[in-house]
Design an enzyme around this catalytic site. Sequence first.
Site, PDB file in Angstrom:
ATOM      1  N   LYS A  24      20.099  20.163  20.620  1.00  0.00           N
ATOM      2  CA  LYS A  24      18.951  20.123  19.752  1.00  0.00           C
ATOM      3  C   LYS A  24      17.696  20.581  20.451  1.00  0.00           C
ATOM      4  O   LYS A  24      16.705  20.938  19.820  1.00  0.00           O
ATOM      5  CB  LYS A  24      18.719  18.669  19.284  1.00  0.00           C
ATOM      6  CG  LYS A  24      19.894  18.004  18.640  1.00  0.00           C
ATOM      7  CD  LYS A  24      19.464  16.550  18.270  1.00  0.00           C
ATOM      8  CE  LYS A  24      20.650  15.709  17.975  1.00  0.00           C
ATOM      9  NZ  LYS A  24      20.263  14.286  17.789  1.00  0.00           N
ATOM     10  N   GLY A  25      17.709  20.510  21.782  1.00  0.00           N
ATOM     11  CA  GLY A  25      16.481  20.639  22.577  1.00  0.00           C
ATOM     12  C   GLY A  25      15.633  21.875  22.328  1.00  0.00           C
ATOM     13  O   GLY A  25      14.415  21.833  22.490  1.00  0.00           O
ATOM     14  N   GLU A  36      17.344  28.242  25.343  1.00  0.00           N
ATOM     15  CA  GLU A  36      17.678  26.889  25.806  1.00  0.00           C
ATOM     16  C   GLU A  36      16.405  26.147  26.191  1.00  0.00           C
ATOM     17  O   GLU A  36      15.410  26.768  26.582  1.00  0.00           O
ATOM     18  CB  GLU A  36      18.641  27.031  27.000  1.00  0.00           C
ATOM     19  CG  GLU A  36      18.978  25.793  27.772  1.00  0.00           C
ATOM     20  CD  GLU A  36      19.809  24.772  27.004  1.00  0.00           C
ATOM     21  OE1 GLU A  36      19.369  24.376  25.907  1.00  0.00           O
ATOM     22  OE2 GLU A  36      20.858  24.356  27.517  1.00  0.00           O
ATOM     23  N   ASP A  37      16.446  24.822  26.084  1.00  0.00           N
ATOM     24  CA  ASP A  37      15.270  24.049  26.495  1.00  0.00           C
ATOM     25  C   ASP A  37      15.113  24.043  28.012  1.00  0.00           C
ATOM     26  O   ASP A  37      14.100  24.478  28.542  1.00  0.00           O
ATOM     27  CB  ASP A  37      15.313  22.613  25.914  1.00  0.00           C
ATOM     28  CG  ASP A  37      16.593  21.841  26.269  1.00  0.00           C
ATOM     29  OD1 ASP A  37      17.503  22.419  26.890  1.00  0.00           O
ATOM     30  OD2 ASP A  37      16.661  20.646  25.920  1.00  0.00           O
ATOM     31  N   ASP A  69      19.197  23.288  34.089  1.00  0.00           N
ATOM     32  CA  ASP A  69      19.097  22.312  35.170  1.00  0.00           C
ATOM     33  C   ASP A  69      20.145  22.656  36.231  1.00  0.00           C
ATOM     34  O   ASP A  69      19.928  23.528  37.062  1.00  0.00           O
ATOM     35  CB  ASP A  69      19.296  20.921  34.546  1.00  0.00           C
ATOM     36  CG  ASP A  69      19.062  19.786  35.509  1.00  0.00           C
ATOM     37  OD1 ASP A  69      18.309  19.973  36.472  1.00  0.00           O
ATOM     38  OD2 ASP A  69      19.617  18.684  35.302  1.00  0.00           O
ATOM     39  N   LYS A 124      14.773  24.596  36.078  1.00  0.00           N
ATOM     40  CA  LYS A 124      14.762  23.732  37.266  1.00  0.00           C
ATOM     41  C   LYS A 124      15.654  24.385  38.316  1.00  0.00           C
ATOM     42  O   LYS A 124      16.755  23.922  38.584  1.00  0.00           O
ATOM     43  CB  LYS A 124      15.301  22.345  36.912  1.00  0.00           C
ATOM     44  CG  LYS A 124      14.398  21.499  36.038  1.00  0.00           C
ATOM     45  CD  LYS A 124      15.055  20.133  35.893  1.00  0.00           C
ATOM     46  CE  LYS A 124      14.241  19.162  35.094  1.00  0.00           C
ATOM     47  NZ  LYS A 124      15.023  17.928  34.803  1.00  0.00           N
ATOM     48  N   PHE A 138      11.847  14.402  35.275  1.00  0.00           N
ATOM     49  CA  PHE A 138      12.440  14.434  33.943  1.00  0.00           C
ATOM     50  C   PHE A 138      11.354  14.737  32.920  1.00  0.00           C
ATOM     51  O   PHE A 138      10.313  14.096  32.878  1.00  0.00           O
ATOM     52  CB  PHE A 138      13.155  13.117  33.621  1.00  0.00           C
ATOM     53  CG  PHE A 138      14.204  13.304  32.568  1.00  0.00           C
ATOM     54  CD1 PHE A 138      15.481  13.730  32.902  1.00  0.00           C
ATOM     55  CD2 PHE A 138      13.894  13.103  31.227  1.00  0.00           C
ATOM     56  CE1 PHE A 138      16.446  13.943  31.921  1.00  0.00           C
ATOM     57  CE2 PHE A 138      14.854  13.308  30.243  1.00  0.00           C
ATOM     58  CZ  PHE A 138      16.128  13.731  30.597  1.00  0.00           C
ATOM     59  N   ASP A 196      14.182  15.634  24.935  1.00  0.00           N
ATOM     60  CA  ASP A 196      14.282  14.192  24.710  1.00  0.00           C
ATOM     61  C   ASP A 196      14.651  13.423  25.958  1.00  0.00           C
ATOM     62  O   ASP A 196      15.173  13.965  26.932  1.00  0.00           O
ATOM     63  CB  ASP A 196      15.365  13.917  23.662  1.00  0.00           C
ATOM     64  CG  ASP A 196      16.771  14.098  24.245  1.00  0.00           C
ATOM     65  OD1 ASP A 196      17.047  15.179  24.792  1.00  0.00           O
ATOM     66  OD2 ASP A 196      17.567  13.152  24.175  1.00  0.00           O
ATOM     67  N   ARG A 209      11.105  13.944  21.192  1.00  0.00           N
ATOM     68  CA  ARG A 209      11.276  15.363  20.849  1.00  0.00           C
ATOM     69  C   ARG A 209      10.092  15.910  20.051  1.00  0.00           C
ATOM     70  O   ARG A 209       9.753  17.076  20.129  1.00  0.00           O
ATOM     71  CB  ARG A 209      12.536  15.572  19.996  1.00  0.00           C
ATOM     72  CG  ARG A 209      13.844  15.414  20.739  1.00  0.00           C
ATOM     73  CD  ARG A 209      14.982  16.004  19.894  1.00  0.00           C
ATOM     74  NE  ARG A 209      16.286  15.507  20.299  1.00  0.00           N
ATOM     75  CZ  ARG A 209      17.023  16.019  21.284  1.00  0.00           C
ATOM     76  NH1 ARG A 209      16.582  17.045  21.976  1.00  0.00           N
ATOM     77  NH2 ARG A 209      18.196  15.517  21.577  1.00  0.00           N
TER      78      ARG A 209
HETATM   79  P1  IMP Z   1      22.664  21.572  32.893  1.00  0.00           P
HETATM   80  O1  IMP Z   1      24.053  21.805  32.377  1.00  0.00           O
HETATM   81  O2  IMP Z   1      22.659  20.645  34.083  1.00  0.00           O
HETATM   82  O3  IMP Z   1      21.920  22.839  33.165  1.00  0.00           O
HETATM   83  O4  IMP Z   1      21.962  20.707  31.778  1.00  0.00           O
HETATM   84  C1  IMP Z   1      21.038  21.223  30.912  1.00  0.00           C
HETATM   85  C2  IMP Z   1      20.774  20.230  29.797  1.00  0.00           C
HETATM   86  O5  IMP Z   1      20.471  18.923  30.320  1.00  0.00           O
HETATM   87  C3  IMP Z   1      19.548  20.674  29.035  1.00  0.00           C
HETATM   88  O6  IMP Z   1      19.891  21.504  27.956  1.00  0.00           O
HETATM   89  C4  IMP Z   1      18.968  19.360  28.595  1.00  0.00           C
HETATM   90  O7  IMP Z   1      19.526  18.973  27.357  1.00  0.00           O
HETATM   91  C5  IMP Z   1      19.373  18.353  29.639  1.00  0.00           C
HETATM   92  N1  IMP Z   1      18.272  18.121  30.596  1.00  0.00           N
HETATM   93  C6  IMP Z   1      18.229  18.441  31.912  1.00  0.00           C
HETATM   94  N2  IMP Z   1      17.053  18.099  32.459  1.00  0.00           N
HETATM   95  C7  IMP Z   1      16.315  17.554  31.464  1.00  0.00           C
HETATM   96  C8  IMP Z   1      14.971  17.033  31.400  1.00  0.00           C
HETATM   97  O8  IMP Z   1      14.199  16.987  32.380  1.00  0.00           O
HETATM   98  N3  IMP Z   1      14.561  16.586  30.174  1.00  0.00           N
HETATM   99  C9  IMP Z   1      15.354  16.615  29.065  1.00  0.00           C
HETATM  100  N4  IMP Z   1      16.602  17.111  29.078  1.00  0.00           N
HETATM  101  C10 IMP Z   1      17.091  17.571  30.267  1.00  0.00           C
HETATM  102 MG    MG Z   2      19.435  17.394  25.840  1.00  0.00          MG
END
Ligand code: IMP
Ligand code: MG
Length: 177
Positions: free
Chosen positions: A42-43, A98-99, A102, A130, A151, A158, A164
Amino acid sequence: MNRERKSILYDKERIDRRVKELAKIISRDYEGRDLLLVGILKGAFIFLADLSRSLSIPHSLDFARLASYGSQAQSSGIIEIRKDIEMPLEGKDVILVEDIVDTGTTLAFFQKKILQRNPRSVKICALIDKKERREVECNAHYVGFSVERGFIVGYGLDFNEKYRYLPDIYIIDESTL
Ligand code: IMP
Ligand code: MG
Protein backbone atom coordinates in the site's frame (compact mmCIF):
# COMPACT_ATOMS: atom_id res chain seq x y z
CA MET A 1 -3.01 5.18 21.08
CA ASN A 2 0.23 6.28 19.44
CA ARG A 3 3.17 5.78 21.75
CA GLU A 4 5.79 6.61 19.14
CA ARG A 5 7.46 10.00 19.20
CA LYS A 6 8.31 11.37 15.76
CA SER A 7 9.67 14.47 14.08
CA ILE A 8 9.34 15.89 10.58
CA LEU A 9 12.05 14.79 8.16
CA TYR A 10 10.64 16.21 4.90
CA ASP A 11 7.66 18.55 4.90
CA LYS A 12 5.00 18.49 2.21
CA GLU A 13 6.42 21.46 0.28
CA ARG A 14 9.80 19.72 0.02
CA ILE A 15 8.16 16.42 -1.01
CA ASP A 16 6.08 18.23 -3.62
CA ARG A 17 9.17 19.90 -5.10
CA ARG A 18 11.08 16.60 -5.23
CA VAL A 19 8.19 14.67 -6.80
CA LYS A 20 7.90 17.32 -9.52
CA GLU A 21 11.66 17.12 -10.19
CA LEU A 22 11.45 13.33 -10.54
CA ALA A 23 8.41 13.64 -12.81
CA LYS A 24 10.30 16.03 -15.06
CA ILE A 25 13.24 13.63 -15.41
CA ILE A 26 10.98 10.61 -16.02
CA SER A 27 8.89 12.56 -18.57
CA ARG A 28 12.08 13.39 -20.46
CA ASP A 29 13.51 9.85 -20.24
CA TYR A 30 10.28 8.14 -21.39
CA GLU A 31 9.12 10.55 -24.09
CA GLY A 32 7.58 8.52 -26.95
CA ARG A 33 7.70 5.23 -25.00
CA ASP A 34 4.89 2.92 -23.86
CA LEU A 35 5.20 3.71 -20.16
CA LEU A 36 3.46 1.72 -17.42
CA LEU A 37 3.75 2.83 -13.79
CA VAL A 38 3.18 0.02 -11.29
CA GLY A 39 2.44 1.17 -7.75
CA ILE A 40 3.45 -1.23 -5.01
CA LEU A 41 0.64 -1.26 -2.46
CA LYS A 42 0.00 0.00 0.00
CA GLY A 43 2.93 2.27 0.78
CA ALA A 44 3.31 3.87 -2.67
CA PHE A 45 -0.31 4.94 -3.19
CA ILE A 46 0.13 8.64 -2.38
CA PHE A 47 3.53 8.96 -4.04
CA LEU A 48 2.17 7.25 -7.18
CA ALA A 49 -0.87 9.54 -7.29
CA ASP A 50 1.31 12.66 -7.09
CA LEU A 51 4.00 11.38 -9.47
CA SER A 52 1.46 10.28 -12.08
CA ARG A 53 -0.30 13.65 -12.04
CA SER A 54 3.03 15.47 -12.42
CA LEU A 55 4.15 13.54 -15.52
CA SER A 56 3.79 15.45 -18.77
CA ILE A 57 3.72 12.28 -20.93
CA PRO A 58 0.95 9.69 -21.45
CA HIS A 59 1.23 6.55 -19.35
CA SER A 60 -0.87 3.73 -17.94
CA LEU A 61 -1.16 2.60 -14.33
CA ASP A 62 -1.41 -0.68 -12.49
CA PHE A 63 -0.82 -2.00 -8.98
CA ALA A 64 0.78 -4.92 -7.21
CA ARG A 65 0.67 -5.92 -3.58
CA LEU A 66 3.67 -7.69 -2.15
CA ALA A 67 4.07 -8.92 1.38
CA SER A 68 7.11 -10.22 3.14
CA TYR A 69 6.69 -12.51 6.08
CA GLY A 70 8.13 -11.12 9.27
CA SER A 71 7.74 -8.05 11.41
CA GLN A 72 7.37 -4.47 10.21
CA ALA A 73 10.95 -3.44 10.74
CA GLN A 74 12.59 -6.67 9.60
CA SER A 75 11.70 -8.43 6.36
CA SER A 76 12.20 -12.20 6.28
CA GLY A 77 13.19 -12.57 2.65
CA ILE A 78 10.15 -14.68 1.77
CA ILE A 79 7.94 -12.63 -0.54
CA GLU A 80 4.32 -13.34 -1.40
CA ILE A 81 2.51 -11.71 -4.36
CA ARG A 82 -0.90 -10.91 -2.88
CA LYS A 83 -2.07 -9.01 -5.95
CA ASP A 84 -0.31 -9.26 -9.28
CA ILE A 85 -0.07 -6.73 -12.12
CA GLU A 86 -3.07 -7.25 -14.38
CA MET A 87 -1.87 -5.62 -17.60
CA PRO A 88 0.23 -7.47 -20.18
CA LEU A 89 3.86 -6.30 -19.95
CA GLU A 90 5.12 -7.40 -23.36
CA GLY A 91 6.95 -4.50 -25.01
CA LYS A 92 6.13 -2.08 -22.19
CA ASP A 93 8.53 0.24 -20.40
CA VAL A 94 7.72 -0.49 -16.77
CA ILE A 95 8.57 1.62 -13.74
CA LEU A 96 7.95 0.01 -10.36
CA VAL A 97 6.95 2.78 -7.98
CA GLU A 98 7.82 1.87 -4.40
CA ASP A 99 7.72 3.70 -1.09
CA ILE A 100 11.01 2.50 0.37
CA VAL A 101 13.79 0.25 -0.85
CA ASP A 102 15.36 -1.07 2.32
CA THR A 103 17.18 -4.44 2.19
CA GLY A 104 16.09 -4.70 -1.45
CA THR A 105 14.61 -8.18 -0.97
CA THR A 106 11.04 -7.30 -2.00
CA LEU A 107 11.80 -5.45 -5.22
CA ALA A 108 14.68 -7.65 -6.38
CA PHE A 109 12.31 -10.62 -6.20
CA PHE A 110 9.49 -8.85 -8.02
CA GLN A 111 11.72 -7.33 -10.69
CA LYS A 112 13.01 -10.81 -11.55
CA LYS A 113 9.42 -12.14 -11.88
CA ILE A 114 8.46 -9.25 -14.14
CA LEU A 115 11.43 -9.69 -16.45
CA GLN A 116 10.06 -13.13 -17.38
CA ARG A 117 7.05 -11.40 -19.00
CA ASN A 118 9.16 -9.72 -21.68
CA PRO A 119 8.74 -6.03 -20.96
CA ARG A 120 10.93 -3.68 -22.99
CA SER A 121 12.49 -2.40 -19.75
CA VAL A 122 11.96 -2.39 -15.99
CA LYS A 123 13.19 0.36 -13.71
CA ILE A 124 12.54 1.29 -10.11
CA CYS A 125 11.39 4.62 -8.74
CA ALA A 126 11.57 4.81 -4.94
CA LEU A 127 10.40 7.66 -2.79
CA ILE A 128 13.03 6.73 -0.21
CA ASP A 129 16.23 4.75 -0.68
CA LYS A 130 17.92 3.25 2.38
CA LYS A 131 21.03 2.28 0.44
CA GLU A 132 23.19 1.54 3.49
CA ARG A 133 20.80 -1.26 4.50
CA ARG A 134 20.88 -3.11 1.18
CA GLU A 135 21.36 -6.88 1.47
CA VAL A 136 20.21 -7.92 -2.01
CA GLU A 137 21.34 -6.17 -5.17
CA CYS A 138 18.56 -3.82 -6.20
CA ASN A 139 19.19 -0.59 -8.02
CA ALA A 140 16.66 2.23 -7.66
CA HIS A 141 17.04 4.36 -10.80
CA TYR A 142 14.89 7.25 -9.63
CA VAL A 143 15.09 8.20 -5.95
CA GLY A 144 13.22 10.89 -4.06
CA PHE A 145 15.31 10.97 -0.90
CA SER A 146 18.23 8.93 0.43
CA VAL A 147 17.97 8.09 4.10
CA GLU A 148 20.76 6.35 6.01
CA ARG A 149 18.86 4.96 8.95
CA GLY A 150 15.71 5.21 11.03
CA PHE A 151 12.07 4.26 10.60
CA ILE A 152 10.05 6.59 8.37
CA VAL A 153 6.26 7.19 8.33
CA GLY A 154 3.74 9.45 6.63
CA TYR A 155 2.96 10.21 2.95
CA GLY A 156 1.77 6.63 2.46
CA LEU A 157 4.33 4.97 4.76
CA ASP A 158 3.12 3.18 7.85
CA PHE A 159 4.18 1.79 11.16
CA ASN A 160 1.74 -1.04 11.98
CA GLU A 161 -0.78 0.55 9.54
CA LYS A 162 -0.64 3.91 11.33
CA TYR A 163 0.36 7.33 9.96
CA ARG A 164 -0.12 6.66 6.20
CA TYR A 165 -2.45 9.65 5.88
CA LEU A 166 0.02 12.26 7.14
CA PRO A 167 1.00 14.79 4.42
CA ASP A 168 4.61 15.13 5.67
CA ILE A 169 7.31 12.48 6.12
CA TYR A 170 8.40 11.79 9.71
CA ILE A 171 11.20 9.85 11.36
CA ILE A 172 10.26 7.88 14.47
CA ASP A 173 12.37 8.34 17.56
CA GLU A 174 13.77 4.79 17.86
CA SER A 175 13.79 4.80 21.64
CA THR A 176 9.96 5.00 21.48
CA LEU A 177 9.50 2.05 19.08
P1 IMP B 1 12.86 -4.51 1.71
O1 IMP B 1 12.39 -5.79 1.09
O2 IMP B 1 13.72 -4.76 2.92
O3 IMP B 1 13.52 -3.59 0.73
O4 IMP B 1 11.56 -3.87 2.33
C1 IMP B 1 10.91 -2.80 1.77
C2 IMP B 1 9.56 -2.62 2.43
O5 IMP B 1 9.69 -2.58 3.87
C3 IMP B 1 9.01 -1.27 2.02
O6 IMP B 1 8.21 -1.38 0.87
C4 IMP B 1 8.22 -0.89 3.24
O7 IMP B 1 6.90 -1.39 3.15
C5 IMP B 1 8.90 -1.54 4.41
N1 IMP B 1 9.78 -0.58 5.11
C6 IMP B 1 11.13 -0.59 5.19
N2 IMP B 1 11.59 0.46 5.88
C7 IMP B 1 10.50 1.18 6.25
C8 IMP B 1 10.33 2.42 6.97
O8 IMP B 1 11.28 3.09 7.43
N3 IMP B 1 9.04 2.85 7.11
C9 IMP B 1 7.97 2.17 6.62
N4 IMP B 1 8.08 1.02 5.93
C10 IMP B 1 9.34 0.52 5.75
MG1 MG C 1 4.99 -1.44 4.22
